[in-house]
Design an enzyme around this catalytic site. Structure first.
Site, PDB file in Angstrom:
ATOM      1  N   MET A  33       0.856  -1.201   0.000  1.00  0.00           N
ATOM      2  CA  MET A  33       0.000   0.000   0.000  1.00  0.00           C
ATOM      3  C   MET A  33       0.886   1.244   0.000  1.00  0.00           C
ATOM      4  O   MET A  33       0.460   2.321   0.418  1.00  0.00           O
ATOM      5  CB  MET A  33      -0.935  -0.016   1.211  1.00  0.00           C
ATOM      6  CG  MET A  33      -1.891  -1.217   1.196  1.00  0.00           C
ATOM      7  SD  MET A  33      -3.413  -0.973   2.146  1.00  0.00           S
ATOM      8  CE  MET A  33      -2.781  -0.703   3.776  1.00  0.00           C
ATOM      9  N   GLY A  39      11.548  -2.812   5.215  1.00  0.00           N
ATOM     10  CA  GLY A  39      10.914  -4.137   5.176  1.00  0.00           C
ATOM     11  C   GLY A  39      10.428  -4.458   3.766  1.00  0.00           C
ATOM     12  O   GLY A  39      10.671  -5.555   3.235  1.00  0.00           O
ATOM     13  N   HIS A  40       9.745  -3.487   3.135  1.00  0.00           N
ATOM     14  CA  HIS A  40       9.283  -3.692   1.750  1.00  0.00           C
ATOM     15  C   HIS A  40      10.477  -3.911   0.820  1.00  0.00           C
ATOM     16  O   HIS A  40      10.433  -4.756  -0.076  1.00  0.00           O
ATOM     17  CB  HIS A  40       8.521  -2.457   1.238  1.00  0.00           C
ATOM     18  CG  HIS A  40       7.237  -2.173   1.946  1.00  0.00           C
ATOM     19  ND1 HIS A  40       7.030  -1.041   2.689  1.00  0.00           N
ATOM     20  CD2 HIS A  40       6.071  -2.869   1.988  1.00  0.00           C
ATOM     21  CE1 HIS A  40       5.803  -1.038   3.171  1.00  0.00           C
ATOM     22  NE2 HIS A  40       5.204  -2.142   2.767  1.00  0.00           N
ATOM     23  N   GLN A  64     -10.272  -2.752   2.696  1.00  0.00           N
ATOM     24  CA  GLN A  64      -9.763  -3.391   3.912  1.00  0.00           C
ATOM     25  C   GLN A  64      -9.764  -2.422   5.113  1.00  0.00           C
ATOM     26  O   GLN A  64      -9.246  -2.759   6.171  1.00  0.00           O
ATOM     27  CB  GLN A  64      -8.379  -4.008   3.689  1.00  0.00           C
ATOM     28  CG  GLN A  64      -7.243  -3.040   3.442  1.00  0.00           C
ATOM     29  CD  GLN A  64      -5.986  -3.757   2.972  1.00  0.00           C
ATOM     30  OE1 GLN A  64      -5.903  -4.219   1.836  1.00  0.00           O
ATOM     31  NE2 GLN A  64      -4.999  -3.859   3.844  1.00  0.00           N
ATOM     32  N   GLU A 151       6.199 -11.673   7.018  1.00  0.00           N
ATOM     33  CA  GLU A 151       5.633 -12.390   8.170  1.00  0.00           C
ATOM     34  C   GLU A 151       5.125 -11.423   9.234  1.00  0.00           C
ATOM     35  O   GLU A 151       4.446 -11.836  10.161  1.00  0.00           O
ATOM     36  CB  GLU A 151       6.703 -13.310   8.777  1.00  0.00           C
ATOM     37  CG  GLU A 151       6.962 -14.534   7.929  1.00  0.00           C
ATOM     38  CD  GLU A 151       7.918 -15.508   8.590  1.00  0.00           C
ATOM     39  OE1 GLU A 151       8.604 -15.120   9.559  1.00  0.00           O
ATOM     40  OE2 GLU A 151       7.977 -16.659   8.113  1.00  0.00           O
ATOM     41  N   GLN A 156      -2.374 -12.417   7.833  1.00  0.00           N
ATOM     42  CA  GLN A 156      -2.605 -12.090   6.416  1.00  0.00           C
ATOM     43  C   GLN A 156      -1.898 -13.105   5.515  1.00  0.00           C
ATOM     44  O   GLN A 156      -2.461 -13.593   4.529  1.00  0.00           O
ATOM     45  CB  GLN A 156      -2.104 -10.673   6.131  1.00  0.00           C
ATOM     46  CG  GLN A 156      -2.040 -10.306   4.659  1.00  0.00           C
ATOM     47  CD  GLN A 156      -1.711  -8.841   4.437  1.00  0.00           C
ATOM     48  OE1 GLN A 156      -2.565  -7.991   4.518  1.00  0.00           O
ATOM     49  NE2 GLN A 156      -0.449  -8.536   4.150  1.00  0.00           N
ATOM     50  N   MET A 187       9.239  -3.274  11.442  1.00  0.00           N
ATOM     51  CA  MET A 187       9.015  -2.132  10.546  1.00  0.00           C
ATOM     52  C   MET A 187       7.582  -2.154  10.017  1.00  0.00           C
ATOM     53  O   MET A 187       7.067  -3.215   9.663  1.00  0.00           O
ATOM     54  CB  MET A 187      10.002  -2.181   9.391  1.00  0.00           C
ATOM     55  CG  MET A 187      11.390  -1.875   9.882  1.00  0.00           C
ATOM     56  SD  MET A 187      12.447  -1.355   8.550  1.00  0.00           S
ATOM     57  CE  MET A 187      13.981  -1.210   9.465  1.00  0.00           C
ATOM     58  N   SER A 188       6.958  -0.985  10.001  1.00  0.00           N
ATOM     59  CA  SER A 188       5.580  -0.865   9.531  1.00  0.00           C
ATOM     60  C   SER A 188       5.350   0.575   9.092  1.00  0.00           C
ATOM     61  O   SER A 188       5.883   1.510   9.717  1.00  0.00           O
ATOM     62  CB  SER A 188       4.622  -1.196  10.693  1.00  0.00           C
ATOM     63  OG  SER A 188       3.343  -0.671  10.430  1.00  0.00           O
TER      64      SER A 188
HETATM   65  O1  PAF Z   1      -0.014  -5.738   3.705  1.00  0.00           O
HETATM   66  C1  PAF Z   1      -0.455  -4.840   2.959  1.00  0.00           C
HETATM   67  O2  PAF Z   1       0.207  -3.826   2.716  1.00  0.00           O
HETATM   68  C2  PAF Z   1      -1.841  -4.975   2.352  1.00  0.00           C
HETATM   69  O3  PAF Z   1      -2.700  -5.631   3.226  1.00  0.00           O
HETATM   70  C3  PAF Z   1      -1.837  -5.659   0.982  1.00  0.00           C
HETATM   71  C4  PAF Z   1      -1.340  -7.082   1.050  1.00  0.00           C
HETATM   72  C5  PAF Z   1      -0.972  -4.857   0.006  1.00  0.00           C
HETATM   73  C6  PAF Z   1      -3.266  -5.688   0.403  1.00  0.00           C
HETATM   74  O4  PAF Z   1      -3.792  -4.411   0.256  1.00  0.00           O
END
Ligand code: PAF
Length: 283
Positions: A33, A39-40, A64, A151, A156, A187-188
């Protein structure tokens, strides 16, 4: 300033992927998103190691979020994200508009059960239906060989794996280890919401998860008591409230029996001011 190029319509995305496929290349998808952090980028690197091409999707998925949640304030840093992705050799960003993803008349949502039951769903009942629906769409739009998930969002990951199995979707889901700050905080993108003092308190979540993991390995005869004590420790550390602290079967996320020998996972969600943090660790 170098930026990764992006497409915003399904035909443009498919044309690009088709071109790669014609050259015999494999494709990894990293669903995000945006508001990308280390982390990404670690997931992106792992995708690029596994496949010739990497597509990163950036879409803040409205389905969501519940009406009272942070959809409108969720950090949006698109230009920065395009720049960061240059460093991991991402080939393309898939950035659909909300209309491209959910056109007028859209009326089909996936309703996952199994691993989706309990934990997050007890507090965010809409959440996994939105995640499963958008992930299923991202998979069919892009047609990747693999998709990468951290993880950090362990439930999810389990829900997406189950959906891929149940719906025979032709891709592999690759779960990757949580990337942490030096003091252990996972990390978030939502860490950006924390004040300085909340940020200090936030680090105790990983410490308490680690303590419970050690205690559980020594004696797993009373997991409920361990979780009850851990919730109190989170509150003592300064968390305002605890949504859950639970030890579950690592694959199905079903509650575990005392003394169980199956692989287990410890998962927690708690509030620091207006910010909800989640984390988990292997038991
Ligand atoms: O983890 C996320 O960033 C979101 O839940 C995802 C998997 C991109 C779905 O919108």
């Amino acid at each position: 300033m170098k930026l990764v190029s992006y497409v915003s319509t399904v035909p443009d995305l498919r044309a690009k992927v088709c071109e790669w496929r014609q050259n015999g290349e494999t494709v990894a998808l990293l669903p995000t998103m945006g508001a990308l952090h280390a982390g990404h980028l670690s997931l992106a690197k792992q995708g690029k190691q596994k496949c010739n091409r990497l597509v990163t999707s950036i879409f803040v998925n409205p389905t969501q979020f519940a009406p009272q949640e942070d959809f409108s304030t969720y950090p949006r840093t698109f230009e920065d994200d395009l720049q960061k992705l240059v460093g991991v050799d991402c080939d393309l960003v898939w950035a659909p508009t909300a209309d491209a993803m959910y056109p007028d008349g859209f009326a089909t949502m996936i309703k996952p059960e199994g691993a989706a039951l309990g934990l997050e769903t007890d507090f965010r009942p809409h959440f996994f239906s939105g995640v499963a629906t958008v992930c299923c769409k991202l998979f069919t739009q892009c047609g990747p060989d693999i998709a990468l998930f951290g993880e950090k969002d362990y439930q999810q990951l389990c829900v997406v794996r189950q959906m891929v199995r149940d719906l025979d979707l032709p891709l592999e889901i690759m779960g990757c280890e949580t990337v942490r700050e030096a003091d252990g905080l996972a990390m978030s993108s939502r860490n950006a919401y924390l004040s300085e003092s909340e940020r200090q308190i936030a680090t105790s979540m990983h410490r308490i998860l680690t303590d419970v993991s050690k205690a559980f390995r020594t004696d797993n005869s009373n997991p409920d008591k361990l979780c009850e004590n851990a919730s109190s420790s989170l509150l003592d550390a300064g968390f305002v409230s605890v949504d859950y602290f639970a030890i579950r079967d690592a694959e199905t996320l079903a509650p575990i029996e005392a003394g169980s020998r199956r692989p287990s996972r410890i998962l927690a969600a708690a509030w620091l001011g207006e910010t909800r943090l989640i984390d988990n660790i292997s038991a």
